[in-house]
Design a protein around this motif. Structure first.
Motif, PDB file in Angstrom:
ATOM      1  N   PHE A 207     -53.390   3.921 -38.150  1.00 51.90           N
ATOM      2  CA  PHE A 207     -52.075   4.323 -38.570  1.00 51.90           C
ATOM      3  C   PHE A 207     -50.972   4.326 -37.336  1.00 51.90           C
TER       4      PHE A 207
ATOM      5  N   ASP B 150     -49.041   4.383 -33.597  1.00 44.63           N
ATOM      6  CA  ASP B 150     -49.001   5.505 -32.708  1.00 44.63           C
ATOM      7  C   ASP B 150     -48.845   7.015 -33.039  1.00 44.63           C
ATOM      8  N   LEU B 151     -49.581   7.812 -32.553  1.00 45.08           N
ATOM      9  CA  LEU B 151     -49.474   9.199 -32.856  1.00 45.08           C
ATOM     10  C   LEU B 151     -48.901  10.167 -31.705  1.00 45.08           C
TER      11      LEU B 151
ATOM     12  N   GLN C 244     -48.685  13.611 -35.526  1.00 45.15           N
ATOM     13  CA  GLN C 244     -47.784  13.169 -36.486  1.00 45.15           C
ATOM     14  C   GLN C 244     -47.468  11.663 -36.127  1.00 45.15           C
ATOM     15  N   THR C 245     -47.411  10.945 -37.240  1.00 40.80           N
ATOM     16  CA  THR C 245     -47.346   9.611 -36.972  1.00 40.80           C
ATOM     17  C   THR C 245     -45.861   9.244 -36.891  1.00 40.80           C
ATOM     18  N   THR C 246     -45.505   7.947 -36.663  1.00 46.54           N
ATOM     19  CA  THR C 246     -44.159   7.713 -36.129  1.00 46.54           C
ATOM     20  C   THR C 246     -43.172   7.686 -37.368  1.00 46.54           C
TER      21      THR C 246
END
Length: 300
Positions: A179, A181-182, A205-207
């Motif tokens: 997915f 960077d987090l 949270q994802t980007t």
């Protein structure tokens, strides 16, 4: 043309170390692994020989000019110190994940390897499993709405294996690889000492600001398994896609990748992306540990 051979020592003979010795002694025909030659192994326990491989002292392994490469398969806690010793001795290093139990140490070791012009390779066999390769294909191009990765397993000795965000970094690696960077939004940990039970829950949270949850749960008799629930705009994925069995063992695949790096057959782009991923996961593991170890905030 004389093909280049890299004399190799295996340090630590637990499950991984024994697999490494076996694979070094039986490389895949016409694979990059044929360039690795097992000189011996180092262990605190005394074995004498394992098959044809002979036991040597740590001192000899560091001094021996015929040894160019160290495979480090010791407990997590001693990875950092062992990597440092072999890099200082001018050897290339392959180490089982996690490479260190702090982000600072990991960055320092990576810098040291670069300054000395040595390859530092961190094993991540979790990315090489057929199960994972199929999952990655399945997830590719889909828009994540939310997701959870829940791992269960038996009890680990944390003094040796480190905080769960580090010992379980394989799960974090999956999430980053799938997915992107987090960011950690919160992380907590529940421990029941009397029951030898531990559960770490991390919210990311994802980007694109989508929520992902990672649960790492360990207790006596818990089966080793991963459960996924990834929801996309197109529907949810709750089971792993069917995957064929690979004909090549995971440690052997990893060893081939490492040998390719030694032979200069991996592109700069791939090396840079891998470095980013490994160090990013260790940075996040440290953030998670800090969140979990913060004293409870008390509001009056």
């Amino acid at each position: 043309q004389i093909s280049k051979m890299f004399g190799t020592v295996v340090v630590g003979v637990g499950i991984a170390g024994l697999a490494r010795i076996r694979d070094l002694m039986n490389p895949m025909p016409s694979s990059p692994s044929e360039h690795l030659k097992l000189i011996g192994f180092v262990s605190r326990r005394s074995f004498g020989n394992i098959n044809e491989a002979k036991q040597i002292s740590l001192e000899d392994a560091l001094k021996n000019k015929d040894i160019h490469v160290a495979f480090i398969s010791t407990e997590n806690k001693s990875h950092e110190e062992t990597i440092r010793m072999f890099l200082e001795a001018g050897k290339h290093v392959l180490v089982e994940y996690p490479m260190a139990l702090s982000a600072k140490a990991a960055h320092e070791l990576w810098e040291m390897a670069e300054q000395k012009g040595k390859i530092l390779h961190v094993e991540h066999i979790e990315l090489l499993t057929e199960e994972y390769k199929q999952l990655k294909k399945e997830v590719a191009g889909k828009d994540l709405v939310k997701g959870t990765l829940h791992f269960t397993g038996s009890v680990l000795d944390e003094n040796k294996s480190g905080f769960p965000a580090f010992s379980g970094i394989a799960r974090l690696t999956w999430l980053i690889d799938l997915f992107g960077d987090l960011t950690v939004t919160s992380a907590t940990r529940e421990k029941q000492k009397d029951k030898n039970y531990s559960r770490m829950t991390v919210h990311f949270q994802t980007t694109n600001k989508k929520p992902l949850t990672w649960i790492e749960e360990r207790g006596p008799g818990m089966r080793r398994e991963k459960k996924i629930n990834f929801c996309f705009t197109s529907g949810c994925l709750e089971n792993f896609p069917e995957a064929p069995r690979s004909s090549v063992g995971l440690f052997m695949q990893d060893q081939n990748l490492f040998a390719k790096k030694l032979l200069g057959q991996v592109s700069k782009e791939e090396l840079a992306a891998e470095k980013w991923r490994i160090l990013r996961c260790l940075d996040l593991a440290e953030v998670i540990q800090q969140y979990c170890e913060e004293p409870e905030k008390i509001y009056s």
